[in-house]
Design a protein around this motif. Sequence first.
Motif, PDB file in Angstrom:
ATOM      1  N   ARG A 134      47.738  49.839  31.670  1.00  0.00           N
ATOM      2  CA  ARG A 134      47.730  48.589  30.898  1.00  0.00           C
ATOM      3  C   ARG A 134      48.761  47.578  31.367  1.00  0.00           C
ATOM      4  O   ARG A 134      48.562  46.383  31.220  1.00  0.00           O
ATOM      5  CB  ARG A 134      47.951  48.886  29.407  1.00  0.00           C
TER       6      ARG A 134
ATOM      7  N   VAL B 286      48.798  44.443  36.763  1.00  0.00           N
ATOM      8  CA  VAL B 286      47.903  43.299  36.954  1.00  0.00           C
ATOM      9  C   VAL B 286      46.991  43.513  38.157  1.00  0.00           C
ATOM     10  O   VAL B 286      45.937  42.897  38.264  1.00  0.00           O
ATOM     11  CB  VAL B 286      48.715  42.001  37.125  1.00  0.00           C
TER      12      VAL B 286
ATOM     13  N   ILE C 233      42.153  49.469  30.130  1.00  0.00           N
ATOM     14  CA  ILE C 233      42.871  48.197  30.003  1.00  0.00           C
ATOM     15  C   ILE C 233      42.103  47.158  29.199  1.00  0.00           C
ATOM     16  O   ILE C 233      42.583  46.039  29.032  1.00  0.00           O
ATOM     17  CB  ILE C 233      43.215  47.615  31.392  1.00  0.00           C
TER      18      ILE C 233
ATOM     19  N   HIS D 179      41.604  43.530  28.581  1.00  0.00           N
ATOM     20  CA  HIS D 179      42.160  42.839  29.743  1.00  0.00           C
ATOM     21  C   HIS D 179      41.466  43.304  31.024  1.00  0.00           C
ATOM     22  O   HIS D 179      40.691  44.257  31.019  1.00  0.00           O
ATOM     23  CB  HIS D 179      43.666  43.081  29.821  1.00  0.00           C
ATOM     24  N   HIS D 180      41.777  42.619  32.110  1.00  0.00           N
ATOM     25  CA  HIS D 180      41.162  42.945  33.390  1.00  0.00           C
ATOM     26  C   HIS D 180      42.235  43.140  34.443  1.00  0.00           C
ATOM     27  O   HIS D 180      43.346  42.636  34.329  1.00  0.00           O
ATOM     28  CB  HIS D 180      40.202  41.823  33.826  1.00  0.00           C
TER      29      HIS D 180
ATOM     30  N   ILE E  99      45.021  34.258  34.664  1.00  0.00           N
ATOM     31  CA  ILE E  99      46.050  35.269  34.441  1.00  0.00           C
ATOM     32  C   ILE E  99      47.323  34.533  34.046  1.00  0.00           C
ATOM     33  O   ILE E  99      47.669  33.519  34.655  1.00  0.00           O
ATOM     34  CB  ILE E  99      46.309  36.116  35.697  1.00  0.00           C
TER      35      ILE E  99
ATOM     36  N   ARG F  66      52.350  37.317  29.282  1.00  0.00           N
ATOM     37  CA  ARG F  66      52.086  37.536  27.852  1.00  0.00           C
ATOM     38  C   ARG F  66      53.188  38.391  27.259  1.00  0.00           C
ATOM     39  O   ARG F  66      53.695  39.301  27.918  1.00  0.00           O
ATOM     40  CB  ARG F  66      50.738  38.253  27.648  1.00  0.00           C
TER      41      ARG F  66
ATOM     42  N   TRP G 278      53.450  42.481  27.560  1.00  0.00           N
ATOM     43  CA  TRP G 278      52.700  42.925  28.743  1.00  0.00           C
ATOM     44  C   TRP G 278      53.559  42.694  29.973  1.00  0.00           C
ATOM     45  O   TRP G 278      54.097  41.605  30.179  1.00  0.00           O
ATOM     46  CB  TRP G 278      51.392  42.137  28.868  1.00  0.00           C
TER      47      TRP G 278
END
Length: 213
Positions: free
Chosen positions: A80, A83, A111, A114-115, A180, A183, A186
Amino acid sequence: MDTLWQYQFRIILLGDSTVGKSSLLKRFTDGIYSDVADPTVGVDFYARSIDIEPGVKIKLQLWDTAGQERFRSITTSYYRNSVGGLLVFDLTNRKTFDHVREWHREVSEHILPHHMVYILIGHKSDLSRDRKVTRDEAEQLAADLGIRYVETSAKCNSNVERAFELLTRDIYELMKMGEISTRDGWDGVKSGLTAKVLYPAEEEAEREKSCNC
């Protein structure tokens, strides 16, 4: 003291045991290669910075994950906060290629929502006589997954730099497009003390027009 960096990207290496993930990282970060490598237990960490464009230094925090099934519960917790991911298989071992889709699916599910930005790596390209996966097959798999494909050799130092730089650049371009962003809570992307403010291309042009300096 670390050189100032604008952004930090967390990148994770994924794939079966013995595909050469640790060898790729040691070649990229330390410029060394060894024929003897101990299996990774859990997760190992590496780091290196890349100048992605003038005035923009990206620090890469690189996570080397164990490929063995018994360590999977440990490594999944790291998905998670990444990136980018390098999906690595051994060009001389057909099973490691067949397992790429499983790795991609497992990580993508962990994840959500998210990607992750991926790149497919066919490793040990120096062992051409022992090759079990053709370039066409690998390129087709990459196309099916919608990602890039690069063949590398840590032993010969072939395309190692290119693979990491391509992934870093893809992530950075997605940041500039606003797809992107950093955050709270994260760690996939972090801003440094000298973070560059990224604007969409149209807004950047307007800012340049309005600047009287």
